[in-house]
Design an enzyme around this catalytic site. Structure first.
Site, PDB file in Angstrom:
ATOM      1  N   ASP A  76     -11.606  -4.292  -0.682  1.00 13.05           N
ATOM      2  CA  ASP A  76     -10.280  -4.592  -0.145  1.00 13.05           C
ATOM      3  C   ASP A  76      -9.787  -5.966  -0.587  1.00 13.05           C
ATOM      4  O   ASP A  76     -10.529  -6.952  -0.505  1.00 13.05           O
ATOM      5  CB  ASP A  76     -10.313  -4.592   1.388  1.00 13.05           C
ATOM      6  CG  ASP A  76     -10.152  -3.214   1.996  1.00 13.05           C
ATOM      7  OD1 ASP A  76      -9.640  -2.310   1.310  1.00 13.05           O
ATOM      8  OD2 ASP A  76     -10.528  -3.048   3.170  1.00 13.05           O
ATOM      9  N   GLU A  89      -2.892  -2.466   0.661  1.00 11.70           N
ATOM     10  CA  GLU A  89      -2.102  -1.705   1.621  1.00 11.70           C
ATOM     11  C   GLU A  89      -0.616  -1.803   1.302  1.00 11.70           C
ATOM     12  O   GLU A  89      -0.142  -2.839   0.838  1.00 11.70           O
ATOM     13  CB  GLU A  89      -2.345  -2.229   3.044  1.00 11.70           C
ATOM     14  CG  GLU A  89      -3.786  -2.104   3.511  1.00 11.70           C
ATOM     15  CD  GLU A  89      -3.986  -2.660   4.921  1.00 11.70           C
ATOM     16  OE1 GLU A  89      -2.983  -2.993   5.580  1.00 11.70           O
ATOM     17  OE2 GLU A  89      -5.149  -2.767   5.355  1.00 11.70           O
ATOM     18  N   GLU A 119      -4.587   6.756   6.462  1.00 10.22           N
ATOM     19  CA  GLU A 119      -5.202   6.393   7.738  1.00 10.22           C
ATOM     20  C   GLU A 119      -4.313   6.753   8.917  1.00 10.22           C
ATOM     21  O   GLU A 119      -3.143   6.380   8.967  1.00 10.22           O
ATOM     22  CB  GLU A 119      -5.518   4.890   7.774  1.00 10.22           C
ATOM     23  CG  GLU A 119      -6.189   4.457   9.075  1.00 10.22           C
ATOM     24  CD  GLU A 119      -6.769   3.063   9.030  1.00 10.22           C
ATOM     25  OE1 GLU A 119      -7.318   2.621  10.064  1.00 10.22           O
ATOM     26  OE2 GLU A 119      -6.697   2.405   7.977  1.00 10.22           O
ATOM     27  N   ASP A 163     -12.125  -4.920   4.506  1.00  6.49           N
ATOM     28  CA  ASP A 163     -11.816  -6.119   5.280  1.00  6.49           C
ATOM     29  C   ASP A 163     -12.038  -5.876   6.770  1.00  6.49           C
ATOM     30  O   ASP A 163     -11.917  -6.794   7.585  1.00  6.49           O
ATOM     31  CB  ASP A 163     -10.413  -6.641   4.992  1.00  6.49           C
ATOM     32  CG  ASP A 163      -9.312  -5.633   5.259  1.00  6.49           C
ATOM     33  OD1 ASP A 163      -9.618  -4.506   5.702  1.00  6.49           O
ATOM     34  OD2 ASP A 163      -8.132  -5.968   5.013  1.00  6.49           O
ATOM     35  N   SER A 164     -12.438  -4.645   7.110  1.00  7.81           N
ATOM     36  CA  SER A 164     -12.918  -4.350   8.467  1.00  7.81           C
ATOM     37  C   SER A 164     -14.094  -5.235   8.841  1.00  7.81           C
ATOM     38  O   SER A 164     -14.442  -5.357  10.024  1.00  7.81           O
ATOM     39  CB  SER A 164     -13.310  -2.874   8.581  1.00  7.81           C
ATOM     40  OG  SER A 164     -14.185  -2.489   7.529  1.00  7.81           O
ATOM     41  N   LYS A 167      -8.594  -2.266  -3.388  1.00  2.00           N
ATOM     42  CA  LYS A 167      -7.682  -1.526  -2.515  1.00  2.00           C
ATOM     43  C   LYS A 167      -6.674  -2.489  -1.907  1.00  2.00           C
ATOM     44  O   LYS A 167      -7.025  -3.595  -1.513  1.00  2.00           O
ATOM     45  CB  LYS A 167      -8.438  -0.798  -1.402  1.00  2.00           C
ATOM     46  CG  LYS A 167      -7.515   0.026  -0.478  1.00  2.00           C
ATOM     47  CD  LYS A 167      -8.304   0.970   0.410  1.00  2.00           C
ATOM     48  CE  LYS A 167      -9.018   0.269   1.549  1.00  2.00           C
ATOM     49  NZ  LYS A 167      -8.061  -0.343   2.533  1.00  2.00           N
TER      50      LYS A 167
END
EC number: 2.1.2.11
Length: 262
Positions: free
Chosen positions: A83, A114, A181, A44-45, A112
């Site tokens: 993501d 978070e 991270e 999602d960067s 993925k």
């Protein structure tokens, strides 16, 4: 041979490092795939490096599915992780499943998400229904406003212990990979030793089972790069050569160096 989750676990058991790069389209996917990158992360960067936003928060599920399809179209070997974007999985495990299924249908091999202990039930729900999950601890970009910015996490004793506990809980729930991270290298080493699943570090030192960088940082597209990144295109002559240099540096342990760690 296509890279699978079993391949990645075998690499960890053999002590061979796993090379990961973010990827958002078919053209770069073909280059990265041919250069030996093990895992392509449709991150999602893209909200920042593709769309120009200040964070990952505006990214929509439909956009993640679109870019996942693009990457899958250019990939024949690498393992694809996509993501789940902000807001698509936090409300409930059921919402997470619906979102994850959309990304899997678009070509992802794993999704993925978070978060620590709060995501354990969601990870278990997905894993029980056949969706491979990559967890993500340390700096959580989707929680950047709550965290007060892009800062190193886990420096306090209590925070470090919680991160280790969360990692163990996520693995027990069924996570197959975990991204660490911007955590101190010593803490990432401790977490890696505590888990059976591979750890993928970004700004987490050299002792993780693998490394990931945002591909645009690795190619030096910005005048200011994060401390944990390195411009592999400088002096390489081509994108292909730069990616091969990155893969080689991850595999032989020369990247990340001490200067890239916290």
């Amino acid at each position: 041979m296509p890279v699978t989750l079993s391949t990645l676990k075998a690499l960890r058991q053999k002590g061979e490092k796993i090379a990961v790069l973010t990827c958002y389209d078919a053209s770069f996917a073909r280059v990265f795939d041919a250069a030996g990158v093990d895992v392509l992360l449709v991150g999602d960067s893209l909200g920042m490096v593709i769309q120009g936003h200040a964070s990952t928060l505006p990214v929509k599920l439909a956009e993640m599915a679109y870019h996942t399809r693009c990457v899958a179209a250019g990939t024949t070997r690498a393992f694809i992780v996509a993501d789940l974007p902000f807001g698509s999985y936090q409300p409930s495990p059921e919402r997470a499943y619906t979102a994850a299924a959309r990304l899997m249908a678009a070509g992802a091999h794993m999704i993925k998400l978070e978060g620590g202990a709060v995501m354990v039930d969601t990870v278990a729900f997905l894993a029980a229904r056949g969706i491979p999950v990559c967890a993500h601890l340390g700096l959580l970009p989707q929680s950047v406003n709550q965290l007060g910015g892009y800062r190193v996490q886990g420096r306090e004793d209590g925070d470090a212990a919680q991160l280790v506990a969360d990692a163990r809980a996520l693995e027990a729930a069924g996570a197959g990979l975990i991204v660490l991270e911007m955590v101190p290298a010593a803490l990432a080493k401790t977490v890696t030793a505590a888990l059976s699943m591979p750890t993928i570090g970004i700004g987490a030192g050299a002792d993780c089972a693998g490394q990931v960088l945002v591909s645009y940082d690795m190619l030096g597209l910005y005048p200011r790069a994060p401390k944990f990144s390195k411009n592999f295109l400088a002096g390489a002559g081509s994108v292909d050569a730069a990616v091969r240099a990155y893969v080689a540096a991850v595999k032989d342990g020369s990247f990340p160096a001490a200067e890239h760690a916290f």
